[in-house]
Design an enzyme around this catalytic site. Structure first.
Site, mmCIF file in Angstrom:
data_model
loop_
_atom_site.group_PDB
_atom_site.id
_atom_site.type_symbol
_atom_site.label_atom_id
_atom_site.label_comp_id
_atom_site.label_asym_id
_atom_site.label_seq_id
_atom_site.Cartn_x
_atom_site.Cartn_y
_atom_site.Cartn_z
ATOM 1 N N GLY A 9 61.494 38.065 39.480
ATOM 2 C CA GLY A 9 60.407 37.589 40.332
ATOM 3 C C GLY A 9 60.319 36.079 40.260
ATOM 4 O O GLY A 9 61.294 35.383 39.984
ATOM 5 N N CYS A 10 59.133 35.570 40.463
ATOM 6 C CA CYS A 10 58.891 34.125 40.449
ATOM 7 C C CYS A 10 59.193 33.551 39.067
ATOM 8 O O CYS A 10 58.738 34.081 38.056
ATOM 9 C CB CYS A 10 57.435 33.856 40.828
ATOM 10 S SG CYS A 10 56.985 32.125 40.748
ATOM 11 N N PHE A 11 59.934 32.464 39.030
ATOM 12 C CA PHE A 11 60.298 31.895 37.730
ATOM 13 C C PHE A 11 59.115 31.311 36.979
ATOM 14 O O PHE A 11 59.157 31.137 35.770
ATOM 15 C CB PHE A 11 61.455 30.892 37.806
ATOM 16 C CG PHE A 11 61.436 29.858 38.894
ATOM 17 C CD1 PHE A 11 60.296 29.267 39.361
ATOM 18 C CD2 PHE A 11 62.649 29.461 39.450
ATOM 19 C CE1 PHE A 11 60.324 28.299 40.351
ATOM 20 C CE2 PHE A 11 62.704 28.489 40.444
ATOM 21 C CZ PHE A 11 61.531 27.909 40.893
ATOM 22 N N TRP A 12 58.011 31.034 37.665
ATOM 23 C CA TRP A 12 56.827 30.501 36.980
ATOM 24 C C TRP A 12 56.294 31.495 35.950
ATOM 25 O O TRP A 12 55.854 31.106 34.878
ATOM 26 C CB TRP A 12 55.729 30.162 37.961
ATOM 27 C CG TRP A 12 56.050 29.084 38.936
ATOM 28 C CD1 TRP A 12 57.108 28.217 38.921
ATOM 29 C CD2 TRP A 12 55.282 28.741 40.092
ATOM 30 N NE1 TRP A 12 57.044 27.375 39.994
ATOM 31 C CE2 TRP A 12 55.937 27.666 40.729
ATOM 32 C CE3 TRP A 12 54.115 29.238 40.646
ATOM 33 C CZ2 TRP A 12 55.446 27.073 41.892
ATOM 34 C CZ3 TRP A 12 53.623 28.650 41.801
ATOM 35 C CH2 TRP A 12 54.289 27.585 42.416
ATOM 36 N N TYR A 152 47.477 31.729 42.190
ATOM 37 C CA TYR A 152 48.646 32.485 41.735
ATOM 38 C C TYR A 152 48.695 32.522 40.209
ATOM 39 O O TYR A 152 48.997 33.559 39.614
ATOM 40 C CB TYR A 152 49.933 31.873 42.303
ATOM 41 C CG TYR A 152 51.169 32.691 42.013
ATOM 42 C CD1 TYR A 152 51.505 33.776 42.818
ATOM 43 C CD2 TYR A 152 51.995 32.402 40.931
ATOM 44 C CE1 TYR A 152 52.637 34.546 42.556
ATOM 45 C CE2 TYR A 152 53.118 33.160 40.665
ATOM 46 C CZ TYR A 152 53.429 34.233 41.474
ATOM 47 O OH TYR A 152 54.542 34.982 41.205
#
Length: 170
Positions: A9-12, A152
């Site tokens: 998913g999102c690397f954050w 987010y």
């Protein structure tokens, strides 16, 4: 030190989680697994580079094993979801592990095989040899730490982070 490249998913999210794990030396967000040289966030976001959003996890194997890192990784996202994590949809958000040697590949395969018993659906995590890692643009570094009150971060990353930290510390 050793390195492993993980995408879920999102690397954050992965960056925020692994920054808080003892034995991890550094986390670098980036792109890997695709066919385009020098990808940018904008191009990866469109989905035609073949790259996934990933993190390069640099760790001290005398403090944390690759097996433990992989278990945390599997907890941090849904490895049975093909090309999506939550509202993030596309191959750039796929579950992927990129290894650098045969020893890592064998460990990855063993961990996934053992973990499969904990899921009713098939684990679809792509496992492949790392060809090239491209570091993400600087504004992606430390996203959660720098923006904890952004929607987010508050509503997606924070609950995942709390869950993982609680499970890992037990």
């Amino acid at each position: 030190m050793e390195e492993i490249i993980l995408g879920g998913g999102c690397f954050w999210c992965l960056e925020a989680i692994f920054q808080r794990i003892d034995g991890i030396d550094s986390i670098i967000s980036g792109y890997a697994g695709g066919h385009t040289d020098n990808p940018t966030y904008e191009k990866v976001l469109i989905g035609d580079t073949g790259h996934a959003e990933v993190v390069k996890v640099r760790f001290n194997p005398s403090k944390i094993t690759l097996e433990k890192i992989l278990k945390i990784f599997l907890l941090a996202h849904d490895p049975t979801s093909l090309n999506r994590q939550g509202a993030d949809i596309g191959t750039q958000y796929r579950s992927i592990i990129l290894y650098s040697n045969e020893k890592q590949r064998k460990i990855i395969e063993e961990v996934i095989k053992k973990a499969q018993g904990e899921y009713s659906d098939l684990i679809v995590t792509e496992v492949k040899k790392l060809e090239k890692f491209y570091e993400a643009e600087g504004y992606h570094r430390d996203s959660y730490n720098n923006n904890p009150n952004v929607g987010y971060c508050r509503f997606i990353i924070k609950p995942k982070l709390d869950k993982i930290i609680n499970e890992v510390s037990e």
